[in-house]
Design a protein around this motif. Structure first.
Motif, PDB file in Angstrom:
ATOM      1  N   HIS A 133     -18.690  -5.733  -5.657  1.00 25.08           N
ATOM      2  CA  HIS A 133     -19.983  -6.324  -6.025  1.00 25.08           C
ATOM      3  C   HIS A 133     -19.871  -7.825  -6.273  1.00 25.08           C
ATOM      4  N   ALA A 134     -18.848  -8.227  -7.006  1.00 25.25           N
ATOM      5  CA  ALA A 134     -18.695  -9.649  -7.343  1.00 25.25           C
ATOM      6  C   ALA A 134     -18.521 -10.509  -6.103  1.00 25.25           C
ATOM      7  N   SER A 135     -17.981  -9.943  -5.042  1.00 25.90           N
ATOM      8  CA  SER A 135     -17.761 -10.706  -3.814  1.00 25.90           C
ATOM      9  C   SER A 135     -19.066 -11.035  -3.103  1.00 25.90           C
ATOM     10  N   LYS A 136     -20.167 -10.377  -3.519  1.00 22.53           N
ATOM     11  CA  LYS A 136     -21.432 -10.533  -2.808  1.00 22.53           C
ATOM     12  C   LYS A 136     -22.586 -11.009  -3.685  1.00 22.53           C
ATOM     13  N   ASP A 137     -22.374 -11.125  -4.982  1.00 28.86           N
ATOM     14  CA  ASP A 137     -23.483 -11.426  -5.894  1.00 28.86           C
ATOM     15  C   ASP A 137     -23.201 -12.711  -6.671  1.00 28.86           C
ATOM     16  N   LEU A 182     -14.948  16.860  -5.311  1.00 33.41           N
ATOM     17  CA  LEU A 182     -15.527  15.738  -4.575  1.00 33.41           C
ATOM     18  C   LEU A 182     -16.267  16.302  -3.378  1.00 33.41           C
ATOM     19  N   GLY A 183     -17.548  16.009  -3.273  1.00 34.95           N
ATOM     20  CA  GLY A 183     -18.319  16.476  -2.145  1.00 34.95           C
ATOM     21  C   GLY A 183     -18.015  15.673  -0.892  1.00 34.95           C
ATOM     22  N   VAL A 184     -18.438  16.200   0.241  1.00 37.21           N
ATOM     23  CA  VAL A 184     -18.176  15.521   1.517  1.00 37.21           C
ATOM     24  C   VAL A 184     -18.943  14.206   1.606  1.00 37.21           C
ATOM     25  N   GLU A 185     -19.947  14.031   0.728  1.00 38.50           N
ATOM     26  CA  GLU A 185     -20.699  12.770   0.709  1.00 38.50           C
ATOM     27  C   GLU A 185     -19.777  11.572   0.496  1.00 38.50           C
ATOM     28  N   LEU A 186     -18.785  11.742  -0.375  1.00 38.98           N
ATOM     29  CA  LEU A 186     -17.860  10.647  -0.654  1.00 38.98           C
ATOM     30  C   LEU A 186     -17.007  10.333   0.574  1.00 38.98           C
ATOM     31  N   LEU A 187     -16.530  11.363   1.250  1.00 45.50           N
ATOM     32  CA  LEU A 187     -15.713  11.159   2.444  1.00 45.50           C
ATOM     33  C   LEU A 187     -16.532  10.501   3.552  1.00 45.50           C
ATOM     34  N   ASN A 188     -17.754  10.960   3.751  1.00 49.17           N
ATOM     35  CA  ASN A 188     -18.630  10.351   4.756  1.00 49.17           C
ATOM     36  C   ASN A 188     -18.860   8.877   4.441  1.00 49.17           C
ATOM     37  N   ASP A 189     -19.127   8.603   3.183  1.00 46.95           N
ATOM     38  CA  ASP A 189     -19.381   7.233   2.743  1.00 46.95           C
ATOM     39  C   ASP A 189     -18.165   6.349   3.008  1.00 46.95           C
ATOM     40  N   LEU A 190     -17.004   6.881   2.693  1.00 43.26           N
ATOM     41  CA  LEU A 190     -15.759   6.135   2.872  1.00 43.26           C
ATOM     42  C   LEU A 190     -15.514   5.804   4.339  1.00 43.26           C
ATOM     43  N   GLU A 191     -15.741   6.777   5.206  1.00 45.43           N
ATOM     44  CA  GLU A 191     -15.439   6.587   6.625  1.00 45.43           C
ATOM     45  C   GLU A 191     -16.516   5.771   7.340  1.00 45.43           C
ATOM     46  N   GLN A 192     -17.756   5.923   6.928  1.00 46.05           N
ATOM     47  CA  GLN A 192     -18.845   5.205   7.591  1.00 46.05           C
ATOM     48  C   GLN A 192     -18.951   3.748   7.140  1.00 46.05           C
ATOM     49  N   ALA A 194     -16.135   1.764   5.996  1.00 47.33           N
ATOM     50  CA  ALA A 194     -14.761   1.317   5.751  1.00 47.33           C
ATOM     51  C   ALA A 194     -14.677  -0.199   5.580  1.00 47.33           C
ATOM     52  N   GLU A 195     -15.405  -0.937   6.389  1.00 45.22           N
ATOM     53  CA  GLU A 195     -15.359  -2.399   6.288  1.00 45.22           C
ATOM     54  C   GLU A 195     -15.994  -2.879   4.990  1.00 45.22           C
ATOM     55  N   LYS A 196     -17.087  -2.281   4.621  1.00 39.93           N
ATOM     56  CA  LYS A 196     -17.788  -2.638   3.383  1.00 39.93           C
ATOM     57  C   LYS A 196     -16.910  -2.397   2.159  1.00 39.93           C
ATOM     58  N   PHE A 197     -16.074  -1.368   2.221  1.00 42.89           N
ATOM     59  CA  PHE A 197     -15.247  -0.992   1.075  1.00 42.89           C
ATOM     60  C   PHE A 197     -13.826  -1.541   1.157  1.00 42.89           C
TER      61      PHE A 197
END
Length: 279
Positions: A133-137, A182-192, A194-197
């Protein structure tokens, strides 16, 4: 010390419970927004004590529960297991933005918070969220990461395969011991996203004062991850402090461990650093 409580909501209508601690000063003070770690919450362990220490030293402290941390209201344990399982990094980033929006717009702390002096302090995964967050705000004027993760992707290919096949990844082999998963939502978020995170990329985009504090005896998140964050930063305003003999929790999982002796050292280092960069 005065404590005020607020409910704010993200774009999905999820509640974010906020606690503001302040000394009741007649002048506006810098605010330190504390981002809790994984499987924690605003009232977990040492976070209330950290807030109290900040207030005693002339700061306003803001703690909040990420909307999907599984804790209801001001509760002291995770009880909302389904909500916990649907958490993601994107949700936590959105929650943090909404908290800062509430401060910036004067919906929280009007007249007592100096909005030109917003500081983020994150522990462990909360440290990673704070870095992104700090890198963008530009509203964030200083960053403190305590034992922060240097990468969000911490699972093996085999674990991810099981995760996808089941639709969840259990946090305990025995669901009777812990139903947390951990639901699959976290894994999807991580993989979709990757650059953002990418925390190393985020570190390279931070040009505000940043204190990276990490224990050399940390076996949860090795100190090498802190060194990589410092190396990626390339900013003269980034300071790395490695503390010999200190682990991930600063001997402060409970106060009984060393009566917060180690934690007080961490807090002293942090406040002395803050006083040097936030006037």
């Amino acid at each position: 010390m005065n404590n005020e409580f607020f409910d704010i909501y993200n774009d999905s209508g999820d509640r974010i419970r906020v606690e503001l601690s302040h000394p009741g000063s007649l002048r506006e003070l810098p605010v330190v927004i504390i981002c809790h770690s994984f499987m924690a919450f605003k009232d977990w362990g040492f976070f209330p004590y950290v807030a109290e220490s900040l207030v005693k030293n002339g700061y306003i402290a803001m703690r909040f529960n990420f909307s999907h941390n599984g804790v209801a209201g001001d509760g002291n344990r995770i009880t909302e297991f389904d909500r916990f399982s649907k958490n993601s990094y994107s949700k936590e980033l959105e929650d943090l933005k909404r908290v800062i929006d509430a401060v910036w717009e004067g919906r929280i702390g009007a007249g007592i918070i100096d909005r030109a002096k917003i500081i983020l302090l994150g522990h462990s995964r909360g440290g990673g969220i704070s870095i992104i967050h700090a890198s963008k705000d530009a509203r964030v004027k200083a960053l403190i990461s305590w034992s922060a993760t240097g990468k969000f992707d911490r699972w093996t290919g085999h674990q991810k395969k099981i995760w996808r096949e089941r639709g969840y990844l259990p946090l305990s082999k025995n669901s009777d011991v812990s139903p947390l998963r951990l639901g699959v939502e976290l894994l999807n978020d991580l993989e979709q996203n990757a650059e953002k995170f990418d925390l190393q990329k985020a570190a390279s985009d931070i040009f505000i004062p940043w204190l990276i504090l990490h224990g050399c005896a940390d076996v949860i998140i090795p100190p090498d991850e802190a060194k990589k964050l410092k190396s990626s930063s390339q900013s003269s305003l980034t300071e790395l402090k490695l503390i010999d003999g200190v682990g991930h929790m600063y001997n402060a999982g409970t106060r009984d461990e060393d009566n917060y002796k180690t934690l007080n050292m961490i807090i002293d280092i942090t406040i002395n650093w803050l006083k040097g960069i936030i006037k």
